[in-house]
Design a protein around this motif. Structure first.
Motif, mmCIF file in Angstrom:
data_model
loop_
_atom_site.group_PDB
_atom_site.id
_atom_site.type_symbol
_atom_site.label_atom_id
_atom_site.label_comp_id
_atom_site.label_asym_id
_atom_site.label_seq_id
_atom_site.Cartn_x
_atom_site.Cartn_y
_atom_site.Cartn_z
ATOM 1 N N GLN A 107 0.987 -1.047 -0.039
ATOM 2 C CA GLN A 107 0.153 -0.009 0.004
ATOM 3 C C GLN A 107 0.812 1.166 -0.007
ATOM 4 O OE1 GLN A 107 -2.304 -1.146 3.438
ATOM 5 N NE2 GLN A 107 -4.190 -1.522 2.228
ATOM 6 N N THR A 110 2.039 1.697 -3.470
ATOM 7 C CA THR A 110 1.237 2.221 -4.298
ATOM 8 C C THR A 110 0.859 3.618 -4.360
ATOM 9 O OG1 THR A 110 -0.022 -0.158 -4.010
ATOM 10 C CG2 THR A 110 -1.267 1.604 -4.997
ATOM 11 N N ILE A 111 0.661 4.066 -2.965
ATOM 12 C CA ILE A 111 0.634 5.475 -2.776
ATOM 13 C C ILE A 111 2.011 6.511 -3.338
ATOM 14 C CG2 ILE A 111 0.496 7.487 -0.904
ATOM 15 C CD1 ILE A 111 -1.804 5.992 -0.941
ATOM 16 N N LYS A 168 1.432 6.280 -7.209
ATOM 17 C CA LYS A 168 0.614 7.275 -7.626
ATOM 18 C C LYS A 168 0.830 8.737 -7.490
ATOM 19 C CE LYS A 168 -2.200 9.170 -5.059
ATOM 20 N NZ LYS A 168 -2.200 10.480 -4.487
ATOM 21 N N ARG A 205 3.464 9.228 -10.254
ATOM 22 C CA ARG A 205 2.822 9.202 -11.671
ATOM 23 C C ARG A 205 2.006 10.495 -11.770
ATOM 24 N NH1 ARG A 205 -0.073 4.472 -11.784
ATOM 25 N NH2 ARG A 205 1.768 3.344 -12.480
ATOM 26 N N SER A 206 1.480 10.762 -10.894
ATOM 27 C CA SER A 206 0.527 12.193 -10.805
ATOM 28 C C SER A 206 1.610 13.438 -11.190
ATOM 29 C CB SER A 206 -0.303 12.444 -9.653
ATOM 30 O OG SER A 206 -1.146 11.536 -9.653
ATOM 31 N N ARG A 235 2.911 13.488 -14.694
ATOM 32 C CA ARG A 235 2.081 13.834 -15.735
ATOM 33 C C ARG A 235 1.786 15.370 -15.835
ATOM 34 N NH1 ARG A 235 -1.660 8.792 -15.821
ATOM 35 N NH2 ARG A 235 -0.287 7.439 -17.029
ATOM 36 N N ARG A 258 -2.578 18.017 -3.339
ATOM 37 C CA ARG A 258 -3.172 17.584 -4.810
ATOM 38 C C ARG A 258 -4.307 16.713 -4.470
ATOM 39 N NH1 ARG A 258 2.019 15.114 -5.176
ATOM 40 N NH2 ARG A 258 2.399 16.319 -7.004
ATOM 41 N N GLU A 259 -4.415 15.935 -3.219
ATOM 42 C CA GLU A 259 -5.508 15.371 -2.857
ATOM 43 C C GLU A 259 -6.716 15.981 -2.601
ATOM 44 O OE1 GLU A 259 -5.045 12.023 -2.871
ATOM 45 O OE2 GLU A 259 -2.907 12.272 -2.784
ATOM 46 N N ASN A 297 -8.301 18.240 -4.849
ATOM 47 C CA ASN A 297 -9.194 17.968 -5.991
ATOM 48 C C ASN A 297 -10.183 16.656 -5.800
ATOM 49 O OD1 ASN A 297 -8.323 20.199 -7.287
ATOM 50 N ND2 ASN A 297 -7.185 19.159 -8.699
ATOM 51 N N ASN A 298 -11.359 17.093 -5.978
ATOM 52 C CA ASN A 298 -12.423 15.852 -5.883
ATOM 53 C C ASN A 298 -12.583 15.042 -4.887
ATOM 54 O OD1 ASN A 298 -12.583 16.510 -8.683
ATOM 55 N ND2 ASN A 298 -11.293 14.857 -9.640
ATOM 56 N N CYS A 311 -10.370 13.627 -2.808
ATOM 57 C CA CYS A 311 -9.421 12.250 -3.120
ATOM 58 C C CYS A 311 -9.079 11.973 -1.743
ATOM 59 C CB CYS A 311 -8.396 12.413 -4.035
ATOM 60 S SG CYS A 311 -9.129 12.483 -5.701
ATOM 61 N N LEU A 357 -8.744 8.374 0.441
ATOM 62 C CA LEU A 357 -7.656 7.668 0.627
ATOM 63 C C LEU A 357 -8.016 7.383 2.317
ATOM 64 C CD1 LEU A 357 -4.559 9.452 -0.820
ATOM 65 C CD2 LEU A 357 -5.652 7.219 -1.357
ATOM 66 N N ILE A 382 -16.076 13.406 -6.356
ATOM 67 C CA ILE A 382 -16.107 12.299 -7.062
ATOM 68 C C ILE A 382 -14.853 11.271 -6.650
ATOM 69 C CG2 ILE A 382 -17.325 13.093 -9.097
ATOM 70 C CD1 ILE A 382 -14.513 13.075 -10.436
ATOM 71 N N ALA A 383 -13.934 11.890 -5.899
ATOM 72 C CA ALA A 383 -12.830 10.962 -5.209
ATOM 73 C C ALA A 383 -12.066 10.243 -6.285
ATOM 74 C CB ALA A 383 -13.607 10.265 -4.092
ATOM 75 N N GLU A 440 -5.667 13.276 -12.990
ATOM 76 C CA GLU A 440 -4.750 13.150 -13.915
ATOM 77 C C GLU A 440 -4.182 11.614 -14.066
ATOM 78 O OE1 GLU A 440 -4.689 14.631 -11.245
ATOM 79 O OE2 GLU A 440 -3.324 13.717 -9.695
ATOM 80 N N LEU A 452 -5.298 -0.718 -2.952
ATOM 81 C CA LEU A 452 -5.195 0.060 -1.634
ATOM 82 C C LEU A 452 -6.236 -0.787 -0.760
ATOM 83 C CD1 LEU A 452 -5.472 3.881 -2.209
ATOM 84 C CD2 LEU A 452 -3.444 2.491 -1.586
#
Lengths: 227, 232
Positions: free
Chosen positions: A7, A10-11, A14, A17-18, A21, A77-78, A80-81, A83, A87, B83-84, B88, B101
């Motif tokens: 995990q 993975t974080i 992520k 990658r973000s 980009r 950055r988390e 937005n939306n 996120c 998490l 929307i979580a 990107e 996760l």
């Protein structure tokens, strides 16, 4: 333990990658670092002894200023939306989330430092390759210290309106021991002198700082994120 | 089996009590409509149930486990106001990320299955920032259902969804309930809520005004609950 590590990575993957980009933080941080390096080179005579004596300090000031721009984006950055909510409500333990983000920040900061170091050498006429192993060790330890403190405070300030201002105000005082040790060690290394004798105390300070602040951050991150 | 036990929960913001002594149980398989006017405390309560906030007093148990037990989080799925999902990343990368996760056995398979169910498989490699609003909403639904949660916490789930996403969400909620899942949803859309709900919890200014089964009167007249138990 395997799940924790999976995990965590993975974080980290992520986040990397973000960032690769969007290049939001890396572009801002690199540009800022280059501008400071350029401005400092106008302020100090690159041939003088005084410049060599403060070269470690100059270099770590650039790393610290530019690094905060990367660290600021870590949790922001988390937002937005929403996120971050996804998490936190997932079964990922807080320490895995924190360490994943810290690893991503660490890789980004080291990358920026690796770009800045040769440019610093050119602008200030410094042969920084004299003690490459020691210099790498100091950069690895110093950068981890900055990253841990910056990442945990990035989480703490994520919901503040003035977080871009608050983060540097909060982290720089706490980073002082780490920055001081890194500066003290880097100056002789840039003059190709090895670390020995009393200077080893600064290495021990760096290691201690990293261990203590990593342990504190891992322990407190759930409280920081959920309240 | 109790899916959820809310035990005398209080939540203060400074001196202001956003939630006052909220207590109710939800059995597995029930669908609870969490109702109340704006500011009643619905979102605050759902955030506590989802582990996004801690109660100032009282506690919450999920499936007989302490709420602080991280493993209970794998049993819940949340749809909040956002929307979580990451703009990107691609649709596939988003779902695979959350599958990893949640430690699902085969993240690739889980992601592909939900991309197909939400009709996003053709655009699986496109970045979410290039998606239309409806596509983003369907991806958000897929993200919440990806790990087959036993308890779904939905905060105004139908607000701002397009027709296709509403139909998809309703169908998934019915499937989940049919399989013994538990749903708690806050909403202002009383008609949709009453049709789906088996139980109702009404909040009023942070306190609990009513808790019980959804009755025929509530279904026939959606204003009945507010007239009888809510603030006039």
């Amino acid at each position: 333990m395997t799940r924790f590590l999976r995990q965590m990575f993975t974080i980290a993957a992520k986040d990397l990658r973000s960032e690769l980009r969007t290049k939001e933080a890396v572009n801002a941080s690199l540009s800022f670092a280059l501008v400071i390096l350029l401005l400092f080179s106008f302020a100090f005579d690159p041939t003088s002894d005084m410049t060599r004596e403060i070269s470690g300090g100059l270099l770590w000031l650039v790393f610290a200023f530019a690094g905060v721009l990367v660290l600021n984006r870590s949790f922001a950055r988390e937002l937005n939306n929403d996120c971050l909510d996804a998490l936190i409500s997932s079964p990922v333990p807080g320490p895995a989330l924190f360490l994943g983000k810290a690893i991503a920040n660490y890789v980004l900061l080291l990358g920026i430092e690796c770009v800045c170091l040769p440019i610093f050498g050119i602008f200030y006429n410094i042969h920084w390759t004299g003690q490459p192993a020691w210099l790498a060790l100091v950069m690895l330890l110093g950068t981890w210290g900055m990253t841990v403190v910056g990442t945990v405070f990035s989480a703490l300030t994520v919901n503040m309106r003035l977080r871009e201002l608050m983060l540097p105000m909060l982290v720089y005082p706490i980073m002082i021991p780490c920055l001081m040790a890194s500066m003290q060690l880097t100056t002789p290394l840039l003059a190709s002198e090895p670390i020995s004798g009393d200077m080893l105390a600064w290495v021990r300070l760096l290691v201690g700082f990293d261990i203590i602040f990593t342990a504190l951050a891992v322990t407190l991150i759930d409280t920081v994120l959920v309240g | 089996m109790k899916a959820l036990a809310v035990e005398s929960v209080w939540k203060y913001y400074g001196d202001y009590p956003a939630l006052r002594n909220i207590a109710f149980d939800v059995e597995a398989g029930q669908c609870v409509a969490l109702l109340g006017r704006n500011g009643a405390g619905k979102t605050t309560l759902l955030r506590i149930l989802g582990g996004l906030s801690r109660p100032s007093k009282g506690g919450v148990r999920l499936f007989e486990r302490e709420h602080s037990d991280r493993s209970s989080r794998a049993l819940t799925g949340i749809i909040g106001h956002g929307i979580a999902v990451y703009d990107e990343l691609s649709a596939y990368e988003n779902l695979k990320l959350f599958a990893e996760l949640y430690a699902l056995e085969n993240p690739h398979k889980a992601a592909m299955e939900w991309l197909e169910r939400t009709a996003l498989d053709r655009v699986k490699d496109s970045l979410v920032r290039e998606f239309s609003r409806g596509m983003r909403q369907r991806l958000a639904v897929a993200r919440a259902f990806l790990h087959h949660p036993k308890l779904l916490l939905l905060d105004e789930p139908f607000t701002s969804l397009d027709d296709r996403a509403i139909a998809l969400l309703q169908s998934l909620l019915r499937d989940s309930l049919a399989e013994g899942g538990t749903v708690i949803m806050s909403t202002h859309q009383l008609r949709e809520a009453m049709e789906l709900a088996s139980h109702v919890v009404l909040l009023n200014r942070g306190g609990m005004a009513h808790s019980g089964e959804r009755t025929a009167e509530m279904l026939a007249d959606t204003g009945w609950l507010y007239r009888n138990y809510g603030d006039a």
